[in-house]
Design a protein around this motif. Structure first.
Motif, mmCIF file in Angstrom:
data_model
loop_
_atom_site.group_PDB
_atom_site.id
_atom_site.type_symbol
_atom_site.label_atom_id
_atom_site.label_comp_id
_atom_site.label_asym_id
_atom_site.label_seq_id
_atom_site.Cartn_x
_atom_site.Cartn_y
_atom_site.Cartn_z
ATOM 1 N N MET A 1 3.189 141.474 58.406
ATOM 2 C CA MET A 1 3.604 140.095 58.363
ATOM 3 C C MET A 1 5.018 140.019 57.769
ATOM 4 S SD MET A 1 1.974 136.894 56.176
ATOM 5 C CE MET A 1 0.422 136.978 57.003
ATOM 6 N N ALA A 2 5.895 139.298 58.442
ATOM 7 C CA ALA A 2 7.266 139.120 57.953
ATOM 8 C C ALA A 2 7.270 138.263 56.695
ATOM 9 C CB ALA A 2 8.115 138.471 59.043
ATOM 10 N N ARG A 3 8.179 138.596 55.800
ATOM 11 C CA ARG A 3 8.286 137.879 54.527
ATOM 12 C C ARG A 3 9.584 137.079 54.502
ATOM 13 N NH1 ARG A 3 8.005 141.187 49.555
ATOM 14 N NH2 ARG A 3 7.239 139.257 48.671
ATOM 15 N N ALA A 4 9.491 135.823 54.076
ATOM 16 C CA ALA A 4 10.664 134.949 53.986
ATOM 17 C C ALA A 4 10.830 134.458 52.557
ATOM 18 C CB ALA A 4 10.508 133.759 54.928
ATOM 19 N N LEU A 31 4.518 133.505 58.716
ATOM 20 C CA LEU A 31 5.325 134.244 57.754
ATOM 21 C C LEU A 31 4.734 134.111 56.356
ATOM 22 C CD1 LEU A 31 7.386 133.529 60.170
ATOM 23 C CD2 LEU A 31 9.125 134.058 58.493
ATOM 24 N N ASP A 32 4.913 135.136 55.553
ATOM 25 C CA ASP A 32 4.553 135.110 54.138
ATOM 26 C C ASP A 32 5.776 134.541 53.411
ATOM 27 O OD1 ASP A 32 3.631 135.542 51.560
ATOM 28 O OD2 ASP A 32 3.925 137.704 51.639
ATOM 29 N N VAL A 33 5.656 133.331 52.842
ATOM 30 C CA VAL A 33 6.812 132.581 52.349
ATOM 31 C C VAL A 33 6.790 132.449 50.832
ATOM 32 C CG1 VAL A 33 8.045 130.381 52.475
ATOM 33 C CG2 VAL A 33 6.871 131.264 54.507
ATOM 34 N N THR A 34 7.944 132.684 50.231
ATOM 35 C CA THR A 34 8.177 132.406 48.816
ATOM 36 C C THR A 34 9.299 131.385 48.739
ATOM 37 O OG1 THR A 34 7.548 134.644 48.161
ATOM 38 C CG2 THR A 34 8.865 133.381 46.591
ATOM 39 N N VAL A 35 9.045 130.280 48.039
ATOM 40 C CA VAL A 35 10.055 129.243 47.820
ATOM 41 C C VAL A 35 10.370 129.240 46.331
ATOM 42 C CG1 VAL A 35 10.598 126.783 48.001
ATOM 43 C CG2 VAL A 35 9.116 127.856 49.722
ATOM 44 N N GLN A 36 11.661 129.416 45.996
ATOM 45 C CA GLN A 36 11.984 129.431 44.574
ATOM 46 C C GLN A 36 13.344 128.815 44.289
ATOM 47 O OE1 GLN A 36 11.420 133.642 43.865
ATOM 48 N NE2 GLN A 36 13.605 133.966 43.603
ATOM 49 N N ASN A 37 13.444 128.233 43.115
ATOM 50 C CA ASN A 37 14.675 127.630 42.641
ATOM 51 C C ASN A 37 15.711 128.727 42.422
ATOM 52 O OD1 ASN A 37 16.676 126.397 40.797
ATOM 53 N ND2 ASN A 37 15.222 124.698 40.805
ATOM 54 N N VAL A 38 16.950 128.421 42.711
ATOM 55 C CA VAL A 38 18.024 129.398 42.526
ATOM 56 C C VAL A 38 18.137 129.830 41.073
ATOM 57 C CG1 VAL A 38 19.886 127.697 42.194
ATOM 58 C CG2 VAL A 38 20.401 129.947 43.225
ATOM 59 N N TYR A 49 12.614 141.035 51.292
ATOM 60 C CA TYR A 49 12.255 140.036 52.305
ATOM 61 C C TYR A 49 12.945 140.344 53.633
ATOM 62 C CZ TYR A 49 10.340 137.495 48.376
ATOM 63 O OH TYR A 49 9.587 137.139 47.291
ATOM 64 N N ASP A 50 12.307 139.901 54.711
ATOM 65 C CA ASP A 50 12.859 140.075 56.051
ATOM 66 C C ASP A 50 13.840 138.975 56.417
ATOM 67 O OD1 ASP A 50 11.051 142.337 56.806
ATOM 68 O OD2 ASP A 50 9.528 140.794 56.474
ATOM 69 N N VAL A 51 13.591 137.781 55.884
ATOM 70 C CA VAL A 51 14.404 136.602 56.170
ATOM 71 C C VAL A 51 14.713 135.924 54.841
ATOM 72 C CG1 VAL A 51 14.474 134.362 57.354
ATOM 73 C CG2 VAL A 51 13.191 136.253 58.360
ATOM 74 N N VAL A 52 15.963 135.476 54.688
ATOM 75 C CA VAL A 52 16.362 134.742 53.489
ATOM 76 C C VAL A 52 16.986 133.425 53.930
ATOM 77 C CG1 VAL A 52 17.798 134.733 51.418
ATOM 78 C CG2 VAL A 52 16.804 136.882 52.218
ATOM 79 N N LEU A 82 22.112 141.465 51.493
ATOM 80 C CA LEU A 82 22.092 140.689 52.728
ATOM 81 C C LEU A 82 22.602 141.453 53.950
ATOM 82 C CD1 LEU A 82 23.332 137.236 51.390
ATOM 83 C CD2 LEU A 82 20.993 137.924 51.936
ATOM 84 N N SER A 83 23.146 142.619 53.784
ATOM 85 C CA SER A 83 23.690 143.358 54.912
ATOM 86 C C SER A 83 22.598 143.624 55.941
ATOM 87 C CB SER A 83 24.299 144.678 54.442
ATOM 88 O OG SER A 83 24.872 145.355 55.539
ATOM 89 N N GLY A 84 22.799 143.102 57.160
ATOM 90 C CA GLY A 84 21.833 143.268 58.234
ATOM 91 C C GLY A 84 20.603 142.390 58.119
ATOM 92 N N LYS A 85 20.524 141.557 57.094
ATOM 93 C CA LYS A 85 19.355 140.704 56.849
ATOM 94 C C LYS A 85 19.498 139.395 57.639
ATOM 95 C CE LYS A 85 17.288 141.341 53.338
ATOM 96 N NZ LYS A 85 16.118 142.196 53.270
ATOM 97 N N LYS A 86 18.375 138.888 58.145
ATOM 98 C CA LYS A 86 18.354 137.592 58.830
ATOM 99 C C LYS A 86 18.456 136.494 57.786
ATOM 100 C CE LYS A 86 15.434 139.274 62.573
ATOM 101 N NZ LYS A 86 14.144 139.119 63.267
#
Length: 146
Positions: A1-4, A31-38, A49-52, A82-86
């Motif tokens: 499962m992709a992680r975001a 997607l397996d999602v994590t939402v977090q404050n900066v 993560y696969d996607v940011v 982030l290099s190569g990261k979606k």
């Protein structure tokens, strides 16, 4: 499962609301999602993560001003993984200002400079994100499909 990972900076709560909504759409797409404050994020955290996704509101009438909490992270993004990261960028703003959602443009430029792969055009939300539900759903679905 992709992680975001969705990293947001929010002062009034609008960008946080948008981040939560986008997270729910991505989770609904599997997607397996994590939402977090900066404020809870350090450059390098995105490596797992696969996607940011970055969400940041824009302030300022005479120049682009990122949301206060996001500035320190933004300045350290050169060390982010982030290099190569979606990557996708969204933000809330007010279209009556000269630099409507200029933070989206600034973060996109930074992501390109560090080798991130933008998977969708930046989502610029004018005011209350609850009024942009359809556009947010479509954008999040495009990100999930990328």
């Amino acid at each position: 499962m992709a992680r975001a990972l969705i990293i947001y900076g929010s002062t009034t709560g609008n960008t946080e609301t948008a981040a939560d909504h986008i997270g729910a759409v991505l989770a609904g797409k599997g997607l397996d999602v994590t939402v977090q404050n900066v404020t809870d994020t350090n450059p390098g955290d995105e490596a797992a993560y696969d996607v940011v996704l970055y969400g940041c509101s824009t302030w300022g009438e005479d120049e682009i001003e990122l949301q206060d909490d996001f500035i320190e992270y933004y300045e350290a993004m050169d060390t982010a993984s982030l290099s190569g990261k979606k990557v996708g960028i969204f933000g809330c703003g007010d279209s009556s200002y000269l630099y409507f959602c200029g933070a989206v443009d600034a973060i996109e430029e930074k992501v390109r400079n560090v080798g991130g792969l933008l998977v969708a055009e930046g989502l610029k939300i004018d005011g209350d994100p609850d009024e942009w539900e359809g556009e947010i759903n479509d954008w999040a679905a495009a990100v999930a499909a990328a």
